[in-house]
Write a protein that holds these residues in place. Structure first.
Motif, mmCIF file in Angstrom:
data_model
loop_
_atom_site.group_PDB
_atom_site.id
_atom_site.type_symbol
_atom_site.label_atom_id
_atom_site.label_comp_id
_atom_site.label_asym_id
_atom_site.label_seq_id
_atom_site.Cartn_x
_atom_site.Cartn_y
_atom_site.Cartn_z
ATOM 1 N N PHE A 190 0.811 -1.212 0.000
ATOM 2 C CA PHE A 190 0.000 0.000 0.000
ATOM 3 C C PHE A 190 0.844 1.262 0.000
ATOM 4 C CE2 PHE A 190 -3.970 -1.565 -0.232
ATOM 5 C CZ PHE A 190 -4.517 -2.183 0.881
ATOM 6 N N SER A 191 2.177 1.104 -0.030
ATOM 7 C CA SER A 191 2.988 2.292 0.198
ATOM 8 C C SER A 191 2.837 3.323 -0.911
ATOM 9 C CB SER A 191 4.456 1.907 0.355
ATOM 10 O OG SER A 191 4.865 1.170 -0.768
ATOM 11 N N SER A 192 2.429 2.842 -2.092
ATOM 12 C CA SER A 192 2.281 3.801 -3.180
ATOM 13 C C SER A 192 0.918 4.488 -3.156
ATOM 14 C CB SER A 192 2.472 3.093 -4.523
ATOM 15 O OG SER A 192 1.611 1.967 -4.562
ATOM 16 N N VAL A 193 0.059 4.087 -2.224
ATOM 17 C CA VAL A 193 -1.287 4.681 -2.170
ATOM 18 C C VAL A 193 -1.323 5.634 -0.988
ATOM 19 C CG1 VAL A 193 -3.725 4.184 -1.994
ATOM 20 C CG2 VAL A 193 -2.187 2.509 -2.999
ATOM 21 N N PRO A 194 -1.316 6.913 -1.237
ATOM 22 C CA PRO A 194 -1.170 7.868 -0.131
ATOM 23 C C PRO A 194 -2.418 8.014 0.723
ATOM 24 C CG PRO A 194 -1.349 9.038 -2.217
ATOM 25 C CD PRO A 194 -1.355 7.594 -2.548
ATOM 26 N N ASN A 195 -3.580 8.120 0.134
ATOM 27 C CA ASN A 195 -4.765 8.414 0.946
ATOM 28 C C ASN A 195 -5.692 7.201 0.995
ATOM 29 O OD1 ASN A 195 -3.970 11.040 1.475
ATOM 30 N ND2 ASN A 195 -4.644 11.666 -0.557
ATOM 31 N N ALA A 196 -6.976 7.497 1.143
ATOM 32 C CA ALA A 196 -8.010 6.451 1.150
ATOM 33 C C ALA A 196 -7.749 5.423 2.241
ATOM 34 C CB ALA A 196 -8.093 5.768 -0.220
ATOM 35 N N GLU A 197 -7.448 5.923 3.459
ATOM 36 C CA GLU A 197 -7.165 5.009 4.565
ATOM 37 C C GLU A 197 -8.328 4.090 4.835
ATOM 38 O OE1 GLU A 197 -3.447 6.124 4.849
ATOM 39 O OE2 GLU A 197 -4.350 4.588 6.090
ATOM 40 N N LEU A 198 -9.557 4.665 4.754
ATOM 41 C CA LEU A 198 -10.719 3.858 5.090
ATOM 42 C C LEU A 198 -10.883 2.705 4.123
ATOM 43 C CD1 LEU A 198 -13.025 3.586 7.011
ATOM 44 C CD2 LEU A 198 -14.422 4.978 5.505
ATOM 45 N N VAL A 199 -10.662 2.984 2.838
ATOM 46 C CA VAL A 199 -10.835 1.921 1.852
ATOM 47 C C VAL A 199 -9.791 0.839 2.055
ATOM 48 C CG1 VAL A 199 -11.059 1.418 -0.585
ATOM 49 C CG2 VAL A 199 -11.717 3.640 0.288
ATOM 50 N N LYS A 200 -8.558 1.277 2.354
ATOM 51 C CA LYS A 200 -7.508 0.280 2.616
ATOM 52 C C LYS A 200 -7.899 -0.588 3.786
ATOM 53 C CE LYS A 200 -3.816 3.428 2.086
ATOM 54 N NZ LYS A 200 -2.492 3.857 2.525
ATOM 55 N N LEU A 201 -8.403 0.080 4.830
ATOM 56 C CA LEU A 201 -8.777 -0.643 6.035
ATOM 57 C C LEU A 201 -9.881 -1.645 5.754
ATOM 58 C CD1 LEU A 201 -8.074 -0.653 9.009
ATOM 59 C CD2 LEU A 201 -9.885 0.980 9.393
ATOM 60 N N ILE A 202 -10.856 -1.197 4.977
ATOM 61 C CA ILE A 202 -11.982 -2.083 4.677
ATOM 62 C C ILE A 202 -11.488 -3.292 3.895
ATOM 63 C CG2 ILE A 202 -14.118 -2.317 3.381
ATOM 64 C CD1 ILE A 202 -14.792 0.500 4.096
#
Lengths: 512, 472
Positions: free
Chosen positions: B186-198
């Motif tokens: 996920f290191s290349s994905v800066p935002n969208a924490e919630l989506v990552k978490l889901i």
């Protein structure tokens, strides 16, 4: 040839040999072979004690070195005495109960012996835990197959109670090992590696409570004693003699061996609790024993009372009291063996569990009455019997530290006399009623050595006390005594005993 | 092309073996031949996988779809080994035995691929092969309505969870744009924490279902009770081993990004499973159902090691416990399936039905008791106790006192329902109508597993030395 290792594992080998013999010939009488094995075991224990005082016998076999779990045993003075007397009493008990035991009982009893010796002598905490738990399964298997529903309930209660408390101890042991890993970089369960941990005092207190909880349930100590009377009174008498005289030692000795050594800084905070619970045991045990009508149940509560004396002594952290507490373990082995053998004989001959069912035995069964009266007086701690020595040491030295508790405990001595003499009065004196067959010569042969030992230890306890005192002094020197406790009196170490393992460790620790 | 095939050679051989077994099962009337041939194939595959075990580090194949490692090789060996043991544990008079053997082989193929997949697609397909075969295995006794019911429950819940897993994978692909899995990045994905978490959360919950952690455990009781001989042993050991092994990597990566949340989730799953599984098992009367819920509790135990999987101690503890648990599970479920009541079924055997069996079949009863003692963790069955000790070491190393408390409470509860069958087995009851029906292979299997457990109890170093190699 490491006799210590052999003496610990020999009962297991004996159990397998007995199993093999009985497998090939189903009808063979195992009693003689079993008694012979127990005799060999006693001799092995005796030989393994050579060198105690100068250099404690040790045994070490790596098992899982990466996790610090090894077969490491050390035979200190008190441990040697306990194993010696246990093996001696085991011979007596086998001669007594042997005709009624079947092969599975022999197998399981010898396994219990291994676990007992292992638990008493092991200096690796996890190994100690293994042996401690190993005792549970044989007791379960021996008792759970009986028909009585109350016994089954009692067995499950005992097993689950002891198992839960020892799991708490397991958590504490593993916490210590992990702390050793975090400070030293190497997981170790060895006692000598865990001595130098510097944990926060609060943490140490929690760990100490965990250990004491496990040992308090095992011993048992009020208020964790509720599993004991049911098991002692409901189980078949010829099995009850074995574990009522042999299994409580691990609890009391464990407090001395592990709690005192591992947590010297905080033990003085928790020790008053031990003494208070000890006195509670004495009072509760004596009071309930007085009102009990069943012989074995009364004796079970009497056991609780005697164990309370040991805890009273241990909690005072004074030399003579702690030595007396350990001496009391030995005397309780002897006295409990004698009393429960007599209770078994009583139940067999009178076909009743109540001691009032038969009366006037002094006239109709004089030999039984002689032994019964003697063991009752020994239980009361009459001078010249071994328990007097222990109780006097405990009470005298505890009086310096907790005068109130010692005075209340004296009441317990009086109450001890009350219930034991009450039992004797109803059973032995008074009007003769009920049928009773007197002791056979085998039974006298079994009881006489125990009587002799109690007298011997009562008249001449110093040789035994010498083994205990050396060790006690080493252990207690390291414990910080809080305010209010008088500084322990100093005993001189025997000549030539400066190179004991623990002595060096403590010297280093105090010099650093 | 041949060089590319080398990493998946064991699985290729297994696929060819499945085809051969299929042909053999059709042309042969005797099911023993199919059984032994299947075991032979699995044995060959285990041998090949062992050679793979000796390789070092990760190696990619098929442009990253396959990613072999020592860890994957070890778990592959475990999957195939327990599949072989389960096939041996099947008794020859069952209905549709050749289908069951084939389904077991397919399922283990899926399990093997699951652990060496480097790609979302390979991973998901392997997971589905594993699961769908498992659903079909549960339903294999179609005449038995309870099996059908259990299979339907398992299928519906499993399908739903698979969809959720797919959704999580899709979200992950949408975020990262790469199919790499389970080493997602996920290191290349800066935002969208919630989506990552889901996405990570859905994956973890999906794996929790496969392993059988509370509160995703509802299928476990019915499925393990309804499944017939050998199949329940397979489901309880192989599916769990494969799923647990696969989850380990996911958690390793998830914790990099979501340390706090993922740890909390694992903590909750583990705590709830230990307490829930033990409490549920305590109140069961049916033997297999009790074993099923105890399996849920044991999933909770080894989930303790998921808390900080980057530590080598946790990895060793996890794999050690998994191996001991899987061996014991095969042992206990095999024995439970041998017990037949008057209708010749083993489903409705209650714990009271065990009375007196120990006197009639002492060797098997002793082995079963040893298995139960291993599950409690009572000496002389030290294998289970060592497992719990290593897990406690891991838990304290992570600083998890809550899970330690749960384990202590859970183990205390469990000792009652594990000791009760032992008591019943060796008590006397001459009127008991149940019998044990076993053949030589099943008896030898049970004795062999007991001997292995005894060996691990006396000398755990053998297993530990092997586990040191797979440090991730």
């Amino acid at each position: 040839m490491n006799f210590l290792l052999l003496s610990i594992f020999f009962p297991l080998i004996a159990a397998l040999i007995l199993g093999a013999i009985s497998y090939s010939n189903k009808n063979i009488k195992l009693q003689n072979t079993a008694v012979f094995m127990a005799l060999v075991q006693f001799i092995l224990v005796l030989i393994s004690g050579a060198g105690i005082g100068e250099a404690n016998p040790v045994a070490f076999l790596p098992w899982v070195p990466k996790f610090g779990i090894n077969l490491s045993f050390e035979l200190s003075g008190p441990a040697f005495l306990l194993t010696l007397f246990s093996s001696l009493i085991f011979i007596n008990l086998l001669v007594f109960a042997g005709s009624k035991l079947k092969i599975q009982h022999y197998f399981l009893l010898f396994t219990v012996q291994t676990s007992l010796y292992g638990a008493l002598t092991s200096v690796n905490l996890l190994l100690f835990y293994f042996f401690y738990e190993l005792m549970i399964l044989p007791i379960f298997l021996m008792l759970i197959l009986e028909q009585s529903k109350e016994l089954k309930r009692a067995v499950y209660k005992c097993i689950i109670y002891t198992l839960s408390s020892s799991l708490v101890m397991l958590a504490a042991i593993i916490f210590l090992a992990v702390s050793a890993y975090k400070t030293g970089g190497q997981i170790s369960f060895e006692l000598k590696d865990l001595l130098n941990l510097t944990l926060a005092e609060d943490t140490q207190r929690y760990l100490l409570i965990a250990f004491i909880f496990a040992f308090a349930v095992k011993s048992p100590l009020v208020p964790f004693h509720s599993w004991q009377p049911a098991i002692y009174s409901q189980s078949p008498a010829f099995i009850a003699v074995f574990f009522s005289s042999l299994l409580f030692q691990v609890g009391i000795f464990g407090v001395y061996k592990f709690c005192f050594i591992l947590f010297p800084a905080v033990i003085s905070d928790v020790a008053p609790l031990l003494s208070v619970l000890g006195v509670a045991s004495i009072l509760l045990g004596s009071l309930v024993a007085w009102r009990e009508l069943g012989l074995r149940k009364a004796l079970a509560y009497a056991s609780i009372a005697h164990i309370g004396f040991s805890f009273l002594g241990l909690g005072s952290l004074n030399y003579a009291a702690v030595s007396g507490a350990l001496f009391l373990i030995i005397t309780h082995i002897l006295i409990a063996a004698g009393l429960f053998i007599l209770a078994c004989i009583f139940e067999r001959n009178s076909k009743s569990t109540q001691f009032a069912a038969v009366g006037g035995l002094a006239k109709t069964a004089p030999r039984f009455s002689f032994f019964m009266l003697f063991f009752s007086l020994a239980s009361i701690s009459l001078p010249l019997t071994a328990s007097f020595v222990g109780e006097f040491m405990v009470l005298a030295d505890t009086f310096f530290v907790y005068p109130l508790l010692a005075s209340i405990a004296l009441l317990g001595v009086i109450m001890g006399a009350v219930y034991m003499l009450n039992i004797c009065r109803q059973m032995l004196f008074g009007e003769a009623h009920g049928e009773f067959q007197d002791l056979t010569s085998t039974q006298q042969l079994v009881l006489a050595p125990i009587l002799f030992l109690i007298l011997l230890l009562g008249i001449c306890p110093q040789p035994v006390l010498q083994f205990i005192n050396t060790d006690t002094q080493l252990v207690l020197k390291n414990i910080e005594i809080g305010e209010g406790n008088i500084a322990p009196r100093k005993y001189k170490l025997p000549e030539g005993s400066t190179n004991l393992q623990l002595a060096n460790l403590y010297e280093d620790k105090r010099n650093n | 092309m041949c060089a590319e095939l080398k990493p998946i050679l064991p699985e290729v051989i297994l696929s060819l073996g499945i085809a051969a077994t299929m042909i053999l099962s059709v042309t042969n009337k005797k099911s023993e031949i199919t059984k032994f041939f299947a075991v032979l194939v699995l044995g060959l595959v285990i041998a090949l996988k062992s050679m793979q075990f000796c390789c070092h580090g990760f190696s990619d194949a098929f442009s990253g779809s396959i990613r072999t490692s020592e860890y994957g090789a070890l778990f592959g060996i475990l999957v195939y080994l327990f599949a072989a043991l389960s096939i041996l544990a099947m008794d020859n008079s069952q209905t549709r035995i050749s289908e069951k053997i084939l389904l077991i082989l397919f399922s283990s193929l899926g399990g093997g691929f699951l652990l060496i997949s480097g790609n979302m697609i390979t991973w998901y397909i392997s997971l589905e092969i594993l699961s769908l075969s498992a659903y079909a295995l549960t339903a294999a006794d179609l005449k038995n309505s309870f099996s059908a019911e259990a299979a339907v429950k398992y299928f519906f819940q499993g399908a739903f969870i698979s969809v959720l897993i797919l959704f999580g994978l899709a979200l992950m692909y949408g975020l990262t744009g790469s199919l790499a899995f389970p080493n997602f990045d996920f290191s290349s994905v800066p935002n969208a924490e919630l989506v990552k978490l889901i996405s990570v959360g859905l994956l973890l919950c999906g794996m929790a279902f496969k392993i059988g952690l509370v509160p995703f455990h509802y299928w476990a009781g019915d499925v393990y009770q309804a499944a017939s001989g050998g199949v329940s042993a397979f489901l309880a050991s192989v599916v769990k081993v494969a799923a647990a092994g696969a989850s380990f990597f996911i958690i390793l990566n998830a914790l990099d990004y979501f340390g706090a949340e993922a740890s909390k989730l694992i903590w909750l799953l583990s705590f709830a499973s230990i307490l829930g599984g033990n409490l549920l098992a305590l109140f069961q009367h049916n033997l297999k159902r009790m074993l099923a819920y105890s399996a849920v509790a044991h999933s909770g135990y080894f989930a303790i090691a998921f808390y900080s999987p980057e530590l080598v101690a946790n990895q060793s503890a996890f794999v050690f416990y998994l191996i001991v648990y899987a061996l014991t599970t095969v042992l206990t479920f095999t024995f439970a399936d041998l017990i037949r009541n008057s209708e010749n079924s083993s489903q409705d055997i209650t714990i009271e039905n065990l009375k007196g069996l120990g006197r009639r079949y002492p060797l098997l009863a002793t082995c079963f008791s040893f298995g139960l003692l291993t599950l409690v963790g009572l000496p002389p069955a030290l294998a289970g106790l060592f497992g719990k000790v290593f897990l406690l070491l891991a838990a304290f190393n992570n600083g998890n006192t809550g899970l330690v408390v749960a384990l202590v409470i859970g183990a205390s509860i469990s000792c009652y329902y594990y000791l009760k069958p032992i008591a019943y087995l060796f008590s006397a009851d001459p009127n008991n109508a149940v019998t044990l029906q076993f053949n030589v292979v099943q008896k030898s299997l049970i004795c062999l597993i007991t001997l292995i457990l005894l060996l691990i109890s006396l000398c755990p170093v053998i297993l530990l030395e092997m586990l040191e190699k797979i440090a991730v």
